[in-house]
Design an enzyme around this catalytic site. Structure first.
Site, PDB file in Angstrom:
ATOM      1  N   LYS A  43       0.824  -1.213   0.000  1.00  0.00           N
ATOM      2  CA  LYS A  43       0.000   0.000   0.000  1.00  0.00           C
ATOM      3  C   LYS A  43       0.859   1.264   0.000  1.00  0.00           C
ATOM      4  O   LYS A  43       0.679   2.150  -0.839  1.00  0.00           O
ATOM      5  CB  LYS A  43      -0.920  -0.005   1.227  1.00  0.00           C
ATOM      6  CG  LYS A  43      -1.901   1.148   1.238  1.00  0.00           C
ATOM      7  CD  LYS A  43      -2.667   1.221   2.542  1.00  0.00           C
ATOM      8  CE  LYS A  43      -3.781   0.196   2.601  1.00  0.00           C
ATOM      9  NZ  LYS A  43      -4.652   0.404   3.797  1.00  0.00           N
ATOM     10  N   GLU A  57      11.162   8.102  -5.308  1.00  0.00           N
ATOM     11  CA  GLU A  57      11.422   9.044  -6.387  1.00  0.00           C
ATOM     12  C   GLU A  57      11.234   8.449  -7.777  1.00  0.00           C
ATOM     13  O   GLU A  57      11.072   9.168  -8.751  1.00  0.00           O
ATOM     14  CB  GLU A  57      12.842   9.603  -6.243  1.00  0.00           C
ATOM     15  CG  GLU A  57      13.000  10.322  -4.921  1.00  0.00           C
ATOM     16  CD  GLU A  57      14.355  10.973  -4.727  1.00  0.00           C
ATOM     17  OE1 GLU A  57      14.416  11.997  -4.051  1.00  0.00           O
ATOM     18  OE2 GLU A  57      15.357  10.442  -5.235  1.00  0.00           O
TER      19      GLU A  57
END
Lengths: 754, 315
Positions: A641, A713
Site C-alpha cells: 500500500k 522518487e
C-alpha cells in the site's frame, strides 16, 4: 567489511514466514494523522506557553540593508523582541564546522547586512501571540541599497561554467559518430523552476533547560538539523535535542535547516521561554529551496535499424552564488541506453535567485523529460514503436561503466506495461483519434532512478511484556517509514505487528541519515533489520542459557521465532514469558548497516515504464489526463500500500510537471510570481483520473540484506515525458517547453491550422 | 493582519448604517476572499460588520417569472437549487466551475460578485499595484504573466474580474438589488455593477460606501440555449484563462476585463444572422493585448465560437 555475497543468504525478511513483509498494512501513524492528533512541530505542547516569532523578508534580490526602522514594531502590542542583523545574538560565521564530524555547518540567520536573494530573512519579531507578531512584523520598515542582480536564467547562459569538481564524460567519439549517423535528433528541452509546496510549512518550537535546547522541528535529516543548530549557536551538539516526529511533506525541501530553527532557539534563550516560528505559505516559496530550471540539449544518432551510435545529453542549470547546487539532469542518461559514443555533462549559472536545491528525484525529474521525448522523436523518424526502439538499445552491461547490473527489468516493465495498458490501441500516426472536441493520444516513457545505501544504526528493545520497540533517529516525511520499520522489525523477530512500537525522529536515538534520495527505506530499514537480528541472537542466548526455559541447552542454531514464540522444534515459550522471567528489565541491542565493500562493482538502479493517455481540447489547448499506468521494478516491496502510494504520488508529480507546475521569475524584481497554492498549480483530484501502478516481483540481493530498494522518487522519473509524448500522439504538436499549458498547446494547434 | 473590531448586524439597516458611517468598516459575509486579503494586509478594515446571518439566504420566484436570490445565499446552495439547474443551467455550471467545494460552501452570492481580482501583483504587497496603492504603478504590465485583460484595460491596471458566476449573470441579464446608505433600495444591472479600471482601478463598482447587495434578480429564462465554458490550467480550483457564457442571444466573457464582459458585438452579429465563428470574431476584433497576452485573443475567439455553438445545440 561486508560483501554483497553476505546478503545473498536467506534471512527472516527474505523468507517472510510471518507474511508481514509486502503486506499492504495500514500506516502505523495513520489514525493519528487523519484525526488531526499527530503533533507536528508547530502543534507541540511546550513546558510553558510559547511566544511566537514571525520573519520579515527582503524585497530585493541583491544588495545591502541600509537601515531598519523597528521603532513602531517594538512599540506594538505584545512585542517581546525585534531583531535585525544589528542586534541578533552572536552566531558562528556561515560555514563554521567546529566539530569536524558535524554533518552540517553553521548557517546563521540575520547574519549580516547583505541581501543575497529575494525573500531572505532581514528581521525577526517575537510577540505574545501570532496575531500581534504578524501585525508588528508588518511595521518593520527596511531600506535597501540594491545592486545589479542576475535573475534571468535564459539570458545568462553566457555565464555558465562547469560545476565544481566535475568534467564532461566522453566515451568513444560522440562528435564523429553523430556527424556520421544516418538518422539524428538534435533538440533542446526546457524544464522550469518548480517548488516543493509541502503541505506543512517549515516550523520549529524551541525551549531551553539550562545549557540544553530542545527543538521540535520539521526536517528530513535529524543529525543534519541537530548539527546545524549546534554549529550556528557554537554549542556542543550534545546540548541540542532535536525532535521531528511527524513531517507534513519534505520532498527534499526540508533536507536542510532554515531560519525558523535558528531563530526560535536564539529567541527562546533570550526570552527564557519557549518560542515557535513558522514560515508563512508565501515565505516558503522564496525562503526555502526550489528545483532549478534546466535547459537540456539532446543529440541522438542512430542506424536505420534503431541502434544508437551517438548519444549526448547536456544540461545547463543554475544555483545561488552562495549555495552551490547542481541539478544533475544528465546523470541518469549515463546508465540507461547502449550507445558506443557518448557525451554527457552539466553547466551551471550562478544567479541571485533564492537557493536551488534537491527536490524529489533531483536530476531524473527534469532530466528524463528531455531524453524520453527525444527517444519518442527518434522512434517516429525511424518508423519504430517507441518500446521497440528502447529494446533495441537495451544494454547488457552498464553503458558507461561497463559494470554488470545487479538486476535490470526495464524491458519487462515496458512489455508488461504495454500489455496491461493496452498500448496496441495506440495509433502511431499522430492526430488521428477524436472524442468529440478532444484529440486523444498515448505516450510512454522509461523510468530509471539510482538506489543507494548509507551507513545507519538502529536500536531495538524488548520489554518484559514482549513488546518490541524500535528506536532510530530516522524521519517519516509521509512516505510510510514508521510502517515499514514496524513490518521489518515484526518479521525479523517473528512477532505480530501489534507487538511492535516504532519511535523515530529524535536526535537521542541511534542515527540514520534521514529521508532523501529514495535511500530511506533501504538504509534505515537495513539497520532496523540488523538490530532485529542482534536481538534474535540475544534472545536465543538468553533462552538456551536459562535453565528455566524449555529451550535450555539449545541447540541455538535450531531456534525459530514465529508469532511471538521462540522455539526449538516442539520446545517453546512466548517471548514475553522468556523476557519477563529471565530479563525482567528488558533487553536493548543496537545494529548497524554499512554499504558493502563491493557494492559499487554493480550498476544498481530502480526501473519503470510509464504509459499515459491524454485528451487535448482542440478548441482551447487544454490537456487532461485520461489514463495513466506504470510498471516498476524496485526490489522487494515492503508494503504494497505505501509503496504504491509513493509510486503513484510520483506519477502525479509527473502530471504536474508536464501540465501545470512552473514558477516564473519576474526579472524586474528577482522574485517568483506564484507565492501560494492557488497560483502554483500542483495537480488537484480532478486532474487525476484512472491512474494506477504495479510492481514486478523482484529482489535485488546486491542492494542490502533484504533485497529492497527505494520507491520514493522512481515514480516521477520519466512520468512527465510520457504525457508530453501522448500530447504529440494526440495532436502532432511537439512541445519541448514544460509545462505544456493551454497557451503553448493552442499555439501549436493553430500553427498546424487546427 | 491589522487588529480590527467585529459586530454582527442585527438587521440590514443597522448593517448599512454601521458601514456607511465608518470609513474603515467593511461588510463580512462568507469571508472566503476578504479574510485572506486581510491576513496579507491587502485589505485593512478596522471594523467588520457581519451580514452573513441576515435573512438574505433564500431564493424565491418573482412575479415576472424569474428568481430572486438572496445576497447571502451560498454559492453551493445556489448551484444546487432545482429551479436554477432546470431554468438557468448556465448559472449552475458557472458557479460549479469556480473555486472549490469548500469555498463554494462558504462564499455568498453578493460576495462572489464583489470578490477582488486574482492578479499576482495585487496579492504581493511588496510590489507596486494601483488597485492596492493608488498611484504606485501597475506591476502586471510588463510582467511575465499572460493572463491580463484584453478588453477595456488601462495604463493603470490590466487586472481581470475572475468570478465565474458573474459572467453567467451578465449573460442572463440579471440585476442586483441593494439597500442604499439612506435605507432606500435601488436596482443595478449586473453588467453595469462593475467599472472599467480607467485611472482609478481601486474603485471597482459604483456602489456607495455602505451600500449592501441584498439580492440578485434573474429575469425569466431567455428563449434559446444556454452554455458555459471555462478554460483553466488544471481541472479544478484554478481561476479561468477565459470564460464564456451564452444565454439565448446574450453572450458574456470572463477573465478578459476588469468586469464581466458583455459581448455586445457578438450578440449583434448573431442577431444579424452571423455564424458562431463570425460572432466571436466580431467581438475580439475590439480586443487589445500586448505580446504576452496575444494568445488570449485567439483563445477567447475559439472558446466563444464553440460555446455559442454548444448553446445553439442545447436549444
Amino acid at each position: 567489511m561486508t560483501s554483497v555475497r553476505d546478503w545473498a543468504e536467506p534471512n527472516p525478511v527474505t523468507e517472510n514466514r510471518g507474511g508481514v513483509i509486502g503486506k499492504g498494512v495500514d500506516r502505523y501513524e495513520g489514525a493519528l494523522k487523519v484525526t488531526g492528533t499527530a503533533p507536528y512541530a508547530y502543534d507541540t505542547v511546550a513546558p510553558s506557553p510559547p511566544a511566537i516569532g514571525v520573519l520579515v523578508t527582503a524585497t530585493i534580490p541583491r544588495g545591502r540593508v541600509t537601515s531598519v526602522d523597528t521603532a513602531a514594531a517594538e512599540a506594538a502590542p505584545g512585542v517581546q523582541l525585534v531583531w535585525t542583523h544589528l542586534n541578533v545574538p552572536a552566531q558562528a560565521p556561515r560555514g563554521t564546522r567546529a566539530n569536524p564530524r558535524s554533518q552540517r555547518a553553521s548557517n546563521p540567520a540575520l547574519g549580516s547586512d547583505r541581501v543575497e536573494y529575494y525573500g531572505q530573512s532581514v528581521a525577526f519579531v517575537v510577540a505574545d501571540t501570532f496575531e500581534n507578531a504578524r501585525a508588528a512584523a508588518e511595521l518593520v520598515k527596511v531600506a535597501y541599497a540594491a545592486e545589479p542582480a542576475v535573475v534571468d536564467f535564459m539570458a545568462s547562459f553566457d555565464q555558465a561554467t562547469l560545476p565544481p569538481d566535475e568534467e564532461d564524460v566522453h566515451i568513444g567519439d560522440f562528435h564523429g559518430a553523430f556527424a556520421a549517423a544516418p538518422v539524428t535528433i538534435d533538440e533542446t528541452y526546457f524544464s522550469p523552476i518548480q517548488n516543493h509546496v509541502q503541505m506543512e510549512p517549515c516550523a520549529t518550537i524551541a525551549w531551553w533547560e539550562g545549557d540544553k535546547v530542545t527543538v521540535h522541528t520539521s526536517i528530513q535529516m535529524v543529525k543534519g538539523g541537530q548539527h546545524a543548530l549546534a554549529e550556528t549557536l557554537a554549542i556542543p551538539s550534545s546540548d541540542v535535542h532535536l525532535l521531528t516526529r511527524y513531517i507534513g511533506g519534505g520532498f527534499g525541501g526540508k533536507g536542510q535547516p532554515y531560519d525558523d530553527l535558528i531563530l526560535s532557539a536564539l529567541a527562546a534563550r533570550a526570552l527564557k521561554r519557549p518560542v515557535k516560528v513558522a514560515y508563512t505559505r508565501q515565505q516558503m516559496f522564496h525562503g526555502t529551496i526550489h528545483r532549478p530550471a534546466v535547459d537540456m540539449r539532446v543529440r541522438l544518432g542512430a542506424e536505420p535499424n534503431g541502434r544508437l551510435t551517438a548519444f549526448a545529453v547536456e544540461a545547463t542549470t543554475h544555483c545561488a552564488r552562495a549555495a552551490t547546487f547542481t541539478e544533475h539532469a544528465a546523470n541518469f542518461s549515463r546508465n540507461l541506453y547502449a550507445a558506443p559514443n557518448r557525451l554527457t555533462g552539466h553547466r551551471l549559472v550562478r544567479m541571485d535567485l533564492p537557493h536551488a536545491g534537491p527536490m524529489r528525484a533531483p536530476g531524473e525529474a527534469p532530466g528524463m523529460l528531455s531524453l524520453e521525448c527525444a527517444m519518442d522523436e527518434l522512434a517516429e523518424k525511424l518508423g519504430l514503436d517507441p518500446i521497440e526502439l528502447r529494446i533495441r538499445n537495451e544494454p547488457d552491461i552498464d553503458p558507461e561503466t561497463g559494470k554488470p547490473f545487479s538486476i535490470r527489468q526495464l524491458v519487462r516493465c515496458m512489455t508488461e506495461g504495454a500489455q496491461r495498458f493496452g498500448w496496441e490501441r495506440r495509433n502511431p500516426v499522430p492526430g488521428q483519434v477524436r472524442d468529440g472536441r478532444w484529440m486523444v493520444g498515448m505516450g510512454m516513457a522509461a523510468a530509471i532512478r539510482g538506489n543507494f545505501l548509507l551507513p545507519a544504526k538502529a536500536g531495538v528493545r524488548i520489554d518484559a511484556g514482549g513488546i518490541i520497540t524500535l528506536r532510530q533517529g530516522m524521519t517519516d516525511i509521509g512516505t510510510g517509514t514508521y510502517t515499514i520499520l514496524a513490518q521489518i522489525t515484526a518479521e525479523t523477530l517473528g512477532v505480530p505487528l501489534g507487538h511492535v512500537r516504532v519511535e523515530i525522529g529524535d536526535s537521542d536515538f541511534p542515527p540514520a541519515p534521514g529521508s532523501g534520495g529514495q535511500f530511506g527505506a533501504a538504509t534505515a530499514g537495513s539497520a532496523a533489520f540488523e538490530a532485529g537480528m542482534n536481538l534474535r541472537r540475544a534472545l536465543t542466548e538468553l533462552a538456551v542459557g536459562d535453565p528455566n526455559s524449555p529451550l535450555y541447552g539449545g541447540p541455538a542454531e535450531y531456534v525459530t521465532f514465529e508469532n511471538g514464540v521462540i522455539a526449538i522444534e516442539n520446545r517453546s515459550e512466548t517471548l514475553a514469558a522468556l523476557v519477563g522471567r529471565a530479563a525482567p528489565d528488558g533487553i536493548y541491542v543496537e545494529g548497524s548497516i554499512s554499504p558493502a565493500a563491493d557494492a559499487r562493482d554493480y550498476s544498481q538502479h530502480t526501473y519503470g515504464a510509464h504509459f499515459a493517455e491524454v485528451g487535448v481540447n482542440q478548441v482551447t489547448g487544454e490537456v487532461r489526463l485520461r489514463k495513466m499506468f506504470g510498471v516498476f521494478a524496485a526490489g522487494r516491496i515492503l508494503n504494497a500500500k505505501t509503496a504504491k502510494s509513493q509510486i503513484t504520488g510520483g506519477m502525479i508529480w509527473g502530471v504536474g510537471t508536464a501540465l501545470t507546475e512552473v514558477n516564473a521569475v519576474d526579472p524586474r524584481f528577482g522574485s517568483f510570481v506564484n507565492q501560494d497554492m492557488a497560483e502554483y498549480l500542483a495537480p488537484v483530484h480532478a486532474d487525476i483520473v484512472d491512474l494506477d501502478a504495479m510492481f514486478l516481483d523482484e529482489a535485488d540481493d546486491k542492494a542490502n540484506p533484504m533485497g529492497i530498494k527505494g520507491v520514493g522518487e522512481l515514480g516521477i522519473a520519466g512520468a512527465g515525458a510520457a504525457i508530453a509524448n501522448a500530447i504529440y500522439n494526440a495532436t502532432g504538436v511537439r512541445l519541448r517547453d514544460y509545462p505544456m499549458t493551454p497557451d503553448k498547446v493552442l499555439a501549436g494547434l493553430m500553427a498546424k491550422g487546427l | 493582519m491589522k487588529p480590527f473590531t467585529y459586530e454582527r448586524a442585527a438587521d440590514a439597516k443597522a448593517a448599512v448604517k454601521a458601514v456607511a458611517e465608518n470609513p474603515g468598516a467593511k461588510f463580512l459575509a462568507g469571508g472566503t476572499n476578504l479574510l485572506d486579503l486581510m491576513k496579507l494586509e491587502i485589505e485593512t478594515p478596522t471594523h467588520l460588520v457581519d451580514v452573513g446571518r441576515l435573512p438574505f439566504a433564500g431564493i424565491e420566484a418573482t412575479d415576472e417569472g424569474g428568481l430572486r436570490i438572496g445576497g447571502a445565499m451560498t454559492n453551493a446552495k445556489l448551484a444546487a437549487h432545482p429551479k436554477v439547474r432546470e431554468l438557468y443551467p448556465v448559472l449552475a455550471r458557472a458557479i460549479l466551475a469556480g473555486a472549490s467545494g469548500q469555498l463554494r460552501n462558504k462564499a455568498t452570492t453578493a460576495g462572489n460578485l464583489l470578490q477582488r481580482t486574482r492578479c499576482d501583483y495585487f496579492y504581493d504587497t511588496a510590489k507596486p499595484c494601483n488597485k492596492r496603492e493608488p498611484g504606485s504603478g501597475c506591476s502586471a504590465i510588463g510582467g511575465p504573466g499572460g493572463y491580463g485583460a484584453i478588453f477595456g484595460a488601462s495604463e493603470a491596471c490590466i487586472a481581470t474580474h475572475t468570478s465565474d458566476m458573474a459572467v453567467a449573470l451578465t449573460a442572463l441579464d440579471a440585476s442586483v438589488e441593494t439597500m442604499t446608505p439612506d435605507g432606500g433600495a435601488r436596482t443595478i444591472k449586473v453588467e453595469a455593477l462593475h467599472r472599467l479600471p480607467g485611472a482609478s482601478p481601486q474603485v471597482e463598482t459604483d456602489l456607495a460606501a455602505g451600500e449592501l447587495i441584498t439580492a440578485v434578480v434573474l429575469p425569466p429564462p431567455p428563449a434559446g440555449g444556454q452554455a458555459y465554458a471555462k478554460v483553466r490550467d488544471r481541472a479544478s480550483y484554478a481561476h479561468g484563462l477565459a470564460m464564456v457564457a451564452v444565454a439565448g442571444g446574450r453572450v458574456a466573457f470572463g477573465a478578459v476585463a476588469h468586469k464581466p464582459w458583455r459581448a455586445e458585438k457578438a450578440e449583434a452579429a448573431l442577431a444579424a444572422g452571423a455564424s458562431a465563428a463570425e460572432a466571436a470574431s466580431a467581438e475580439v476584433a475590439g480586443a487589445d493585448a500586448d505580446d504576452r497576452r496575444a494568445h488570449k485573443i485567439a483563445l477567447v475567439r475559439r472558446l466563444a465560437a464553440a460555446t455559442i455553438e454548444d448553446a445553439g445545440s442545447a436549444r
